[in-house]
Design a protein around this motif. Structure first.
Motif, PDB file in Angstrom:
ATOM      1  N   GLY A 109      -0.431   4.154   0.766  1.00  0.00           N
ATOM      2  CA  GLY A 109      -1.122   5.126   1.610  1.00  0.00           C
ATOM      3  C   GLY A 109      -0.368   5.361   2.904  1.00  0.00           C
ATOM      4  O   GLY A 109       0.760   5.861   2.899  1.00  0.00           O
ATOM      5  N   CYS A 110      -0.960   4.980   4.005  1.00  0.00           N
ATOM      6  CA  CYS A 110      -0.302   5.238   5.285  1.00  0.00           C
ATOM      7  C   CYS A 110       0.769   4.179   5.557  1.00  0.00           C
ATOM      8  O   CYS A 110       0.973   3.259   4.770  1.00  0.00           O
ATOM      9  N   VAL A 153      -7.257   0.837   9.059  1.00  0.00           N
ATOM     10  CA  VAL A 153      -7.269  -0.585   9.424  1.00  0.00           C
ATOM     11  C   VAL A 153      -6.811  -0.794  10.871  1.00  0.00           C
ATOM     12  O   VAL A 153      -7.070  -1.839  11.480  1.00  0.00           O
ATOM     13  N   GLN A 198      -5.245   5.957   9.752  1.00  0.00           N
ATOM     14  CA  GLN A 198      -4.722   4.606   9.512  1.00  0.00           C
ATOM     15  C   GLN A 198      -5.894   3.655   9.750  1.00  0.00           C
ATOM     16  O   GLN A 198      -5.917   2.896  10.727  1.00  0.00           O
ATOM     17  N   CYS A 247       0.832  -1.214   0.000  1.00  0.00           N
ATOM     18  CA  CYS A 247       0.000   0.000   0.000  1.00  0.00           C
ATOM     19  C   CYS A 247       0.863   1.258   0.000  1.00  0.00           C
ATOM     20  O   CYS A 247       1.832   1.358   0.761  1.00  0.00           O
ATOM     21  N   THR A 275      -8.931   4.741   2.327  1.00  0.00           N
ATOM     22  CA  THR A 275      -7.796   5.619   1.999  1.00  0.00           C
ATOM     23  C   THR A 275      -7.018   5.020   0.835  1.00  0.00           C
ATOM     24  O   THR A 275      -6.700   5.702  -0.146  1.00  0.00           O
ATOM     25  N   ARG A 276      -6.721   3.732   0.930  1.00  0.00           N
ATOM     26  CA  ARG A 276      -5.992   3.076  -0.154  1.00  0.00           C
ATOM     27  C   ARG A 276      -6.821   3.101  -1.440  1.00  0.00           C
ATOM     28  O   ARG A 276      -6.284   3.320  -2.528  1.00  0.00           O
ATOM     29  N   GLY A 304       1.192  -0.490   6.854  1.00  0.00           N
ATOM     30  CA  GLY A 304       1.971  -1.542   6.203  1.00  0.00           C
ATOM     31  C   GLY A 304       1.121  -2.737   5.830  1.00  0.00           C
ATOM     32  O   GLY A 304       0.529  -3.380   6.690  1.00  0.00           O
ATOM     33  N   VAL A 305       1.020  -3.000   4.531  1.00  0.00           N
ATOM     34  CA  VAL A 305       0.308  -4.188   4.078  1.00  0.00           C
ATOM     35  C   VAL A 305       0.861  -4.580   2.721  1.00  0.00           C
ATOM     36  O   VAL A 305       1.090  -3.748   1.857  1.00  0.00           O
ATOM     37  N   HIS A 342      -6.919  -6.904   4.611  1.00  0.00           N
ATOM     38  CA  HIS A 342      -6.507  -5.577   5.082  1.00  0.00           C
ATOM     39  C   HIS A 342      -6.702  -4.613   3.916  1.00  0.00           C
ATOM     40  O   HIS A 342      -5.963  -4.649   2.932  1.00  0.00           O
ATOM     41  N   LEU A 343      -7.703  -3.781   3.997  1.00  0.00           N
ATOM     42  CA  LEU A 343      -7.979  -2.808   2.933  1.00  0.00           C
ATOM     43  C   LEU A 343      -8.787  -1.677   3.537  1.00  0.00           C
ATOM     44  O   LEU A 343      -9.567  -1.897   4.464  1.00  0.00           O
TER      45      LEU A 343
HETATM   46  S1  SF4 Z   1      -4.691   1.405   6.735  1.00  0.00           S
HETATM   47 FE1  SF4 Z   1      -5.306   1.747   4.616  1.00  0.00          FE
HETATM   48  S2  SF4 Z   1      -3.854   3.299   3.845  1.00  0.00           S
HETATM   49 FE2  SF4 Z   1      -2.957   2.402   5.706  1.00  0.00          FE
HETATM   50  S3  SF4 Z   1      -1.644   0.686   4.998  1.00  0.00           S
HETATM   51 FE3  SF4 Z   1      -3.684  -0.156   5.471  1.00  0.00          FE
HETATM   52  S4  SF4 Z   1      -4.772  -0.128   3.512  1.00  0.00           S
HETATM   53 FE4  SF4 Z   1      -3.027   1.261   3.320  1.00  0.00          FE
END
Ligand code: SF4
Length: 799
Positions: A65-66, A241, A239, A63, A86-87, A69-70, A82-83
């Protein structure tokens, strides 16, 4: 460095727990809440021209985005998908086609009429462009023309007159590393990154007290810890997730506490889409709130410690972990003397909380056998941000919440690249694998094979101010090379920032899309360089999460944009054009794999990065816990308690302290005018209902928020904000903050200020005779030159 390895993802319980529900009414009907299903469908629609590629990015990429971490749709904390939205919102940056038609060469004023969101919607930058001074339009140039022009400028100026900046969304460790090396190769230490305006105080404080520069623990430590405290951190929004991790923690009995001036609705209750019972009925996240004043955290924490020392007098060991302190911590007596000398009156006034509430928090922590402290911009974006974080560390050291299971200190990061940026050396106070200190300089010189500039580089705020130094000044900024970043929409005092941008001779914007800062004039020219996303990079790339997991993101097959290039490749090209002969000798790594191999040598804690080669590959540097067993990487192995004085904020009776918050956005990229958690519009000024009643302003009335730095025109919205405090959206509220005021240790700009609020009609009726207006030459607070907090000399503006 710890020896214990991360244990891998945990499982969520399968049975529901109605006691955690926000409401028995399904889907939060009648409540203000995010609409995840609608947002997901919107994402599908927005990416409809490129759906297979979008799917591959989500299922194979790391990802952008933030920094939670994924990799793909799996993380290292919990089993299951995990989604987040934001992503999904950011996905379009990766799937959008190139900017179509003649838009890129439109009259500059046409482009300037667009907002950043509209510019973003135009699509990707497809090829290099230039706009010379006096020209009305950008025009296309070849890579050779663009790079030769930049290289010629580098050769023509003193390296102290050139600076680099790197943003944090989407950039990889490979890019940061190559930028850090290139900057030093070209003779400048003016290189900074986006952590300067978010978590630089966290690193500085952690180094100062514990000798570490990253989260001491892992997310799995949240789950089952006795107390999980969020300080100035709205993880549910930033964040998303992480709400799943909080749910898992609560299922194991963890108490969740939020310390924040505004009772952020998203932290009160959240509908977690990937957990069926939560998606239906919501989950109460916070068990208790401590609504401190803006800037009142230091007083609050001094109050907590004062209460602990009083408990200790009555019953030794009832509040402090004396065994841990005697074995692992210095400075207890100095801290005790300092805190005992403070008055409860001062603590209550500064924190905005009564003594009983502070005692309640102190008692909760004293009873806890374990605790994890998480913080964000609410602590760091202050002119005393390092001291704010130091206080959190003081609490953890006094309770022994360090270096063991379910304990730790976590500056939670909002950008996927930001943890790695400084660790790769893209920072005026850092080099790969160390600080900008003599030993690290010597080590890196040996590895890189060239002499590094020894003078202290500037933080980005000072760099931009240096653009306004007089001609002929040795440190006047003449060439500014920025990878991403939109300073007009992130820094305080946008008017002043515009002056700076316009006063630079050559500005280079390396990016994937257009933004408003690129459209500012320059003294000679503005050059735009089209970059590849992290998913398009040949050889893939890596990024480091908040919990120090270094994830590999592979190159993902799909459409490619025009002439866009890997960012690390552009830096390498620049180095080779400026000094071709020397570069041939020392700038040899020209694949992503070779760069990773070099990183492993330059930054010893990144040993292992050279083996990351396919989707799903990762490692965690430093193991599960830094300072494992309480042993810190300080000269004597001990943590350091540091007495912190109250910042002594005393606002006038008729004034408010104002700060900012985030809505539906990612950094300065706004994705919706309405904040899905609170229902607030971006023009709204959030104020306590009692304050509003005292001022005689009703909900929805037009107001002007003003001080000597600027004016914000908005609408009043009553909300559960601590009395005497206001919240505005970021970056819109930046017009109220002074420029040139920096935190003295880490150099983060001040993002809080005293303001007055009036009904708009009253303000207009009075303004000509009563208020000072903001004038270009009005003197502002004198800039405080930051010192490194890392043993380096303070950056100098006037050398
Ligand atoms: S919380 Fe959302 S933006 Fe942050 S790493 Fe996970 S999927 Fe990506």
């Amino acid at each position: 460095m710890g020896k214990t390895k991360h244990g891998g993802p945990m499982r969520l319980p399968k049975t529901p727990k109605p006691g955690l529900w926000v409401s028995p009414v399904p889907l939060g009907l009648g409540k203000v809440k995010p609409h995840h299903i609608y947002d997901t469908l919107k994402t599908v629609w927005r990416n409809r021209d490129n759906l297979p590629y979008a799917y591959r990015i989500l299922t194979r990429g790391v990802c952008d985005g933030c920094a939670l971490g994924v990799s793909g749709l799996r993380d290292r904390t919990l089993v299951g998908p995990h989604l987040c939205t934001t992503r999904l919102n950011l996905l379009r940056l990766n799937t959008a086609p190139a900017i179509q038609g003649d838009v890129l060469t439109a009259d500059i004023d046409e482009l300037r009429r667009m907002t950043s969101a509209e510019l973003r919607e135009l699509g990707r930058l497809p090829y290099p462009m230039i706009r010379e001074r006096g020209e009305r339009r950008f025009r296309r140039v070849t890579w050779d023309e663009a790079m030769d022009r930049i290289a010629a400028k580098f050769r023509a100026i003193d390296p102290k007159q050139a600076a680099f900046y790197l943003t944090a969304r989407g950039l990889t460790n490979e890019t940061y590393y190559m930028a850090a090396k290139t900057a030093r190769f070209l003779g400048t230490n003016h290189i900074d990154n986006a952590s300067r305006i978010c978590h630089s105080p966290s690193k500085t404080a952690l180094k100062r007290s514990l000798g570490i520069g990253a989260s001491s623990c892992s997310y799995t430590d949240w789950i089952g810890t006795d107390v999980l405290v969020f300080w100035g951190s709205v993880v549910a929004n930033n964040q998303p997730v992480s709400t799943k991790y909080i749910y898992a923690a609560k299922r194991q009995g963890t108490k969740v506490i939020v310390v924040n001036p505004y009772r952020e609705p998203a932290m009160d209750g959240y509908w977690i889409p990937s957990i069926p019972e939560s998606a239906l009925f919501g989950t109460k996240l916070a068990d208790d709130w401590y609504q401190v004043n803006i800037g009142g955290d230091i007083d609050f924490m001094n109050g907590v410690m004062k209460h602990w020392f009083e408990m200790e007098k009555r019953e030794p060991g009832s509040a402090l972990d004396l065994a841990f302190i005697s074995k692992h911590v210095n400075g207890l007596e100095e801290l005790r003397a300092h805190v005992e000398g403070l008055s409860w009156d001062g603590i209550e006034r500064g924190s905005g909380l009564p003594r009983e509430r502070i005692a309640a928090f102190a008692g909760l922590l004293a009873r806890a056998r374990s605790g994890v402290f998480v913080w964000s911009m609410g602590l760091t974006q202050h002119r005393f941000g390092t001291d704010n974080v130091t206080q959190v560390i003081n609490l953890a050291l006094l309770r022994g919440f360090l270096g063991r299971a379910k304990c730790g200190l976590m500056p939670i990061r909002g950008h996927s690249g930001v943890q790695g940026s400084s660790e790769m050396g893209a920072d005026p106070f850092s080099l790969p694998g160390g600080d900008f200190d003599p030993a690290t300089i010597e080590r890196i010189e040996k590895l890189w094979g060239f002499e590094l500039p020894k003078w202290q580089g500037d933080i980005v705020g000072v760099t931009l101010e240096n653009a306004l130094l007089p001609d002929g000044h040795g440190r006047r900024l003449r060439l500014f090379y920025t990878s991403g970043g939109n300073f007009l929409e992130t820094m305080p005092n946008p008017d002043r920032i515009r002056q700076s941008l316009e006063n630079i001779e050559l500005r280079v914007h390396q990016d994937i899309i257009l933004n408003t800062s690129m459209l500012a004039d320059a003294r000679e020219a503005v050059i735009l360089l089209p970059a590849k996303t992290r998913y398009e990079q040949e050889g893939g790339g890596t990024s480091t999460s908040t919990e120090r997991m270094v994830y590999f993101s592979p190159e993902i097959p799909g459409p490619r944009i025009g002439e866009a290039r890997e960012e690390w490749r552009i830096f390498l090209d620049l180095a080779r054009r400026v000094k071709p002969e020397e570069a041939a000798r020392v700038m040899k790594a020209e694949t992503a794999e070779a760069i990773r191999a070099e990183i492993a040598l330059a930054a010893p804690n990144y040993d292992g990065i050279q083996d990351l080669a396919k989707q799903g590959d990762f490692f965690q540097w430093g193991g599960m816990w830094l300072c494992e067993g309480g042993v810190c990487p300080t000269p004597d192995g001990r943590g350091r308690l540091i007495p912190i004085a109250s910042p002594g904020i005393r606002r006038s009776e008729d004034a408010f302290m104002a700060t900012t918050r985030r809505g539906k956005q990612f950094n300065s990229m706004v994705y919706g005018e309405v904040d899905p958690s609170s229902g607030a519009l971006r023009e709204d000024v959030l104020m306590n209902p009692d304050d509003a009643a005292e001022l005689g302003i009703a909900d929805g009335e037009a107001v002007v928020v003003h001080n000597r730095f600027g004016r914000f025109y908005g609408r009043l919205r009553t909300a559960p904000v601590a009395r005497g405090n206001l919240e505005l959206f970021w970056p819109e509220g930046n017009v109220l903050f002074p420029s040139g005021v920096y935190e003295p240790h880490a150099g983060i700009p001040e993002y809080n200020t005293e303001v007055r609020v009036e009904k708009a009609d009253v303000f207009y009726a009075r303004k000509d005779r009563k208020y000072r207006t903001k004038e270009a030459d009005e003197p502002e607070e004198a800039p405080a030159a930051p010192s490194a907090g890392t043993g380096a000399e303070p950056p100098c503006r006037t050398e």
